[in-house]
Design an enzyme around this catalytic site. Structure first.
Site, mmCIF file in Angstrom:
data_model
loop_
_atom_site.group_PDB
_atom_site.id
_atom_site.type_symbol
_atom_site.label_atom_id
_atom_site.label_comp_id
_atom_site.label_asym_id
_atom_site.label_seq_id
_atom_site.Cartn_x
_atom_site.Cartn_y
_atom_site.Cartn_z
ATOM 1 N N GLU A 1 -2.652 -11.996 2.454
ATOM 2 C CA GLU A 1 -3.795 -11.538 3.274
ATOM 3 C C GLU A 1 -4.694 -12.708 3.616
ATOM 4 O OE1 GLU A 1 -5.695 -7.837 2.289
ATOM 5 O OE2 GLU A 1 -7.685 -8.536 2.917
ATOM 6 N N ASP B 1 0.482 -3.168 -4.279
ATOM 7 C CA ASP B 1 -0.627 -3.243 -3.321
ATOM 8 C C ASP B 1 -1.748 -4.092 -3.931
ATOM 9 O OD1 ASP B 1 -2.006 -2.565 -0.991
ATOM 10 O OD2 ASP B 1 -2.826 -0.704 -1.826
ATOM 11 N N SER C 1 -6.201 4.617 7.223
ATOM 12 C CA SER C 1 -6.297 6.074 7.272
ATOM 13 C C SER C 1 -7.101 6.478 8.504
ATOM 14 C CB SER C 1 -6.968 6.611 6.001
ATOM 15 O OG SER C 1 -6.003 6.719 4.980
ATOM 16 N N HIS D 1 -11.301 -0.096 3.256
ATOM 17 C CA HIS D 1 -10.657 0.934 2.429
ATOM 18 C C HIS D 1 -11.589 2.132 2.257
ATOM 19 C CE1 HIS D 1 -8.289 -2.617 0.705
ATOM 20 N NE2 HIS D 1 -7.417 -1.857 1.332
ATOM 21 N N ASP E 1 -2.882 -10.798 -2.842
ATOM 22 C CA ASP E 1 -4.102 -10.805 -2.039
ATOM 23 C C ASP E 1 -5.010 -11.914 -2.541
ATOM 24 O OD1 ASP E 1 -6.385 -10.476 -0.656
ATOM 25 O OD2 ASP E 1 -6.694 -8.362 -1.128
ATOM 26 N N ASN F 1 -0.974 0.720 6.037
ATOM 27 C CA ASN F 1 -1.347 1.242 4.713
ATOM 28 C C ASN F 1 -2.214 2.496 4.819
ATOM 29 O OD1 ASN F 1 -0.110 -1.055 3.789
ATOM 30 N ND2 ASN F 1 -1.797 -1.638 2.429
ATOM 31 N N HIS G 1 -4.298 -2.824 6.836
ATOM 32 C CA HIS G 1 -4.834 -2.085 5.685
ATOM 33 C C HIS G 1 -5.951 -1.178 6.180
ATOM 34 C CE1 HIS G 1 -3.187 -4.139 1.996
ATOM 35 N NE2 HIS G 1 -2.591 -4.776 2.994
HETATM 36 P P1 13P Z 1 -7.107 3.662 3.387
HETATM 37 O O1 13P Z 1 -8.215 3.717 2.400
HETATM 38 O O2 13P Z 1 -7.623 3.599 4.795
HETATM 39 O O3 13P Z 1 -6.108 4.734 3.224
HETATM 40 O O4 13P Z 1 -6.342 2.272 3.160
HETATM 41 C C1 13P Z 1 -5.414 2.107 2.134
HETATM 42 C C2 13P Z 1 -5.005 0.689 1.946
HETATM 43 O O5 13P Z 1 -5.247 -0.180 2.759
HETATM 44 C C3 13P Z 1 -4.277 0.381 0.709
HETATM 45 O O6 13P Z 1 -4.032 -0.981 0.564
HETATM 46 O O1 G3H Z 2 -6.470 -0.667 -1.880
HETATM 47 C C1 G3H Z 2 -6.815 0.474 -1.845
HETATM 48 C C2 G3H Z 2 -5.905 1.593 -2.148
HETATM 49 O O2 G3H Z 2 -6.409 2.756 -1.536
HETATM 50 C C3 G3H Z 2 -5.680 1.771 -3.628
HETATM 51 O O3 G3H Z 2 -6.836 2.213 -4.240
HETATM 52 O O4 G3H Z 2 -7.278 0.709 -6.176
HETATM 53 O O5 G3H Z 2 -8.165 3.072 -6.091
HETATM 54 O O6 G3H Z 2 -5.732 2.653 -6.470
HETATM 55 P P1 G3H Z 2 -7.022 2.159 -5.860
HETATM 56 ZN ZN ZN Z 3 -5.453 -2.358 1.268
#
Ligand code: 13P
Ligand code: G3H
Ligand code: ZN
Length: 342
Positions: free
Chosen positions: A142, A83, A226, A189, A105, A266, A223
């Protein structure tokens, strides 16, 4: 079955008109929660790790946990995806480690925060596509930048600052030959996406639909998807947490996206909320407990419940046995043939 290339999962999802959840992991319990949810709903699934997750879990632990997942759940097609790779070097190290899909990305510079130029994005994405496709590995790219996340990966801000330009997205896919394209439509995010239930002024589904019209064959990725359900926020606050009320991406908007080319969705934050709520509950209700299993088990169950729900809502449930996995070497040969006939 071995880890599968994401391209195959997304091609199948496009044929079936459904979406596939891509869930972030950092540890064993999260991998187990996702695999249990996939078994119970018979879903193909993408498991993804950020750079932060790779550092936290250490690559070798993560890789072997994923191999264990394929052994314990042999009937479930599962992708190991990077990711938000921030550079070709990060993506190449993931490919060398056994990831079957990577995200380059290039919408941000290597610092993971500063929006980049179109030319930078094309150059780094092309470099990763060449390296990945030679090994049959899938590439997500992206264009446009998401908002949110101060300490992790993201441009900051509300998510409205760098929306994807549909014409540029069309050109970008031609210029890079990526397999899947993440677009910026106002999401960000983390938990704090919207201050009220989002409408078309902040969640630009019209932009997504326009991109799909221009790129009907490209697998789109949402992305920051949630949904940040109120009940998960409430559990955390009920047990001593301090979350301000917030809104995520409504499921019906994701489903509209799926009807318009979205194949990968995501989700990380919803699972983080579920885990934290379950752990807080145990700590508050039974402060005498100190065996980690007493709180990690309910946490794993809570995450499994969220993931199962998303698998049904995204439509991937029931599709685990639709196809036979294509070995990476065959995927590489397919890309080579595509190049020769382009
Ligand atoms: P959320 O923070 O909305 O769960 O998104 C996660 C994401 O896009 C990880 O790449
Ligand atoms: O890109 C965002 C995802 O929620 C991953 O988050 O970078 O804290 O592991 P992180
Ligand atoms: Zn993301």
């Amino acid at each position: 079955m071995p880890l599968v290339a994401m391209r195959q999962l997304l091609d199948e999802a496009a044929k079936g008109g459904y979406g596939v959840g891509a869930f972030n992991v950092n540890n064993m319990e999260q991998i187990q929660a996702i695999m249990e949810a996939a078994r119970e709903t018979q879903s193909p699934v993408v498991i993804q790790a950020s750079r932060g997750a790779r550092a936290y879990s250490q690559d070798r632990f993560l890789y072997h946990l994923m191999i264990a997942a394929t052994e314990v759940y042999p009937e479930i097609p599962v992708v190991l995806h990077l990711d938000h790779g921030n550079s070709p070097a990060t993506c190449k190290s993931a490919i060398d480690m056994g990831f079957t899909s990577v995200m380059m990305d290039g919408s941000l510079m290597e610092d993971g925060k500063t929006p980049s130029s179109y030319e930078h994005n094309v150059a780094v994405t092309r470099e990763v596509v060449a390296a990945a496709h030679a090994k049959g590995v899938t590439v997500e790219a992206e264009i446009g930048c998401l908002g949110g996340i101060e300490d992790g990966h993201g441009a900051g801000g509300s998510g409205m600052e760098h929306l994807t330009d549909p014409a540029q997205a069309e050109q970008f896919v031609k210029d890079t030959n990526c397999d899947a394209l993440a677009i910026a439509i106002g999401t960000s995010h983390g938990a704090y996406k919207f201050t009220k239930k989002p409408d078309g002024s902040v969640l630009k589904m019209d932009v997504l639909i326009e991109i799909h019209k221009r790129l009907p064959k490209t697998h789109l990725v949402m992305h920051g998807s949630s949904s940040v359900p109120k009940d998960l926020q409430d559990i955390i606050n009920q047990y001593g947490g301090k979350l301000k009320q917030t809104w995520g991406v409504p499921i019906e908007e994701i489903q509209l996206g799926i009807r318009n080319g979205v194949r990968k969705i995501n989700v990380d934050t919803d699972n983080r909320l579920a885990i934290t709520g379950a752990i807080r509950k145990v700590f508050m209700e039974t402060p005498e407990k100190f065996d980690p299993r007493d709180y990690l088990k309910p946490a794993r169950e809570a995450m499994k419940k969220v993931v199962m729900q998303r698998m049904v809502e995204f439509g991937q449930a029931g599709h685990a046995k639709d196809f036979t996995p294509i070995p990476l070497a065959e995927m590489a040969a397919m890309y080579k043939k595509e190049l020769a006939t382009a």
